[in-house]
Scaffold this active site. Structure first.
Site, PDB file in Angstrom:
ATOM      1  CE  LYS A 100      83.496   8.022 -31.728  1.00  0.00           C
ATOM      2  NZ  LYS A 100      84.868   8.212 -31.291  1.00  0.00           N
ATOM      3  CE  LYS A 132      64.271   2.474 -40.541  1.00  0.00           C
ATOM      4  NZ  LYS A 132      63.693   3.282 -41.586  1.00  0.00           N
ATOM      5  CB  SER A 182      59.646   3.611 -38.961  1.00  0.00           C
ATOM      6  OG  SER A 182      58.873   4.721 -39.238  1.00  0.00           O
ATOM      7  NE  ARG A 222      58.760  -1.570 -45.950  1.00  0.00           N
ATOM      8  CZ  ARG A 222      58.678  -0.571 -45.118  1.00  0.00           C
ATOM      9  NH1 ARG A 222      57.575  -0.406 -44.353  1.00  0.00           N
ATOM     10  NH2 ARG A 222      59.804   0.002 -44.473  1.00  0.00           N
ATOM     11  NE  ARG A 224      69.336  12.749 -44.950  1.00  0.00           N
ATOM     12  CZ  ARG A 224      67.944  12.487 -45.145  1.00  0.00           C
ATOM     13  NH1 ARG A 224      67.309  13.749 -45.047  1.00  0.00           N
ATOM     14  NH2 ARG A 224      67.462  11.368 -45.423  1.00  0.00           N
ATOM     15  CG  HIS A 283      73.465   5.896 -48.029  1.00  0.00           C
ATOM     16  ND1 HIS A 283      72.248   5.364 -48.104  1.00  0.00           N
ATOM     17  CD2 HIS A 283      73.650   7.096 -48.553  1.00  0.00           C
ATOM     18  CE1 HIS A 283      71.550   6.218 -48.611  1.00  0.00           C
ATOM     19  NE2 HIS A 283      72.320   7.464 -48.796  1.00  0.00           N
ATOM     20  CD  GLU A 341      71.582   4.634 -43.479  1.00  0.00           C
ATOM     21  OE1 GLU A 341      71.304   3.877 -44.763  1.00  0.00           O
ATOM     22  OE2 GLU A 341      70.448   5.190 -43.464  1.00  0.00           O
ATOM     23  CD  GLU A 344      63.944  10.785 -55.843  1.00  0.00           C
ATOM     24  OE1 GLU A 344      63.214   9.663 -56.633  1.00  0.00           O
ATOM     25  OE2 GLU A 344      64.045  10.598 -54.840  1.00  0.00           O
ATOM     26  CG  HIS A 345      61.401  11.653 -49.832  1.00  0.00           C
ATOM     27  ND1 HIS A 345      60.490  12.105 -49.013  1.00  0.00           N
ATOM     28  CD2 HIS A 345      61.687  10.292 -49.062  1.00  0.00           C
ATOM     29  CE1 HIS A 345      59.938  11.162 -48.048  1.00  0.00           C
ATOM     30  NE2 HIS A 345      60.629  10.050 -48.280  1.00  0.00           N
TER      31      HIS A 345
END
Length: 247
Positions: free
Chosen positions: A56, A81, A85, A92, A113, A156, A175, A190-191
């Protein structure tokens, strides 16, 4: 130029997933063969949903090129993932390691992304995608209008898209992170600083502050370049409009 698509995973490999599920230490929990089969089926549906959304997006990018002589999407990255993960995230969160638990609680198993050229492009593409009749918008987090305290900016959106199987349509979450080229290379650095370095605390703090200053500078530069682009191209303006949330 068509948007380049980078896959961060190989296509579903049933044998590999089976092997990984059997070797992962779940304590007292164990995957029986039926659950392994359901897990593989689930991953194939997530993969299908990811490809539905990316198709799309490709079509939207092509339409912009025809209508406005402008490609809003610079490139896209798709990823599923990994088994490790998924199970790590469930652990967690203190959730049981089951297919039902994944479906009910994880909305980022499939991810895309979308790297856009300008901030207007981020909102234009996300809004046109959100307006499609077969897509549901489940959740929106606009970190462009409301950046994180560390300077992170991105839009997001979690979409639910139907994947048509022999049993009928299965609405599946994907996502999608929309960001500009500048936001993306800032986020990558930054990551790396957070997760891939063993720098002393003082140096880490220094670099974090520098990155925050860079984020502010980049935002100002992007606004100026966006204004120039608007005057030159007259592309659609949807600055600051986040996709509406249906649920």
């Amino acid at each position: 130029m068509d948007a380049v698509i980078l896959d961060r995973h190989s296509r579903i490999n049933t044998s590999e997933i089976q092997a990984r599920l059997k070797t992962i230490d779940l304590g007292d929990q164990r995957f029986d063969m039926d659950e392994v089969g359901r897990f593989i089926d689930m991953m194939q549906v997530y993969e299908g949903a990811m490809y539905e959304i990316s198709t799309k997006l490709e079509i939207l990018d092509d339409e912009f090129q025809v209508r406005f002589a402008h490609d809003p999407i610079h490139h896209m990255e798709r990823r599923l993932k990994s088994v490790n993960s998924i199970i790590g995230k469930l652990d967690r969160k203190g959730l049981p390691v089951t297919v039902k638990s994944v479906r009910d609680n994880l909305f980022d198993v499939a991810g895309i992304r979308v790297i856009c050229n300008y901030r207007d492009d981020v909102y234009s593409v996300s809004n046109y995608l959100s307006a499609q009749s077969d897509i549901q918008v489940l959740r929106v987090k606009d970190y462009i209008k409301n950046p994180k305290v560390n300077g992170y900016r991105s839009l997001h959106v979690i979409y639910a898209v139907p994947v048509f199987l022999s049993s009928g349509p299965h609405y599946t979450p994907v996502e999608v992170q929309f960001r500009t080229i500048a936001m993306d290379y800032w986020a990558s650095l930054e990551h790396a600083l957070r997760y891939k370095t063993d720098l002393p605390d003082a140096k880490l703090s220094e670099h974090s502050q520098t990155l925050l200053d860079c984020a502010r500078s980049l935002q100002n530069i992007e606004v100026q370049m966006q204004n120039i682009h608007r005057d030159i191209n007259g592309a659609p303006r949807m600055e600051g409009q986040s996709p509406a949330t249906d649920a």
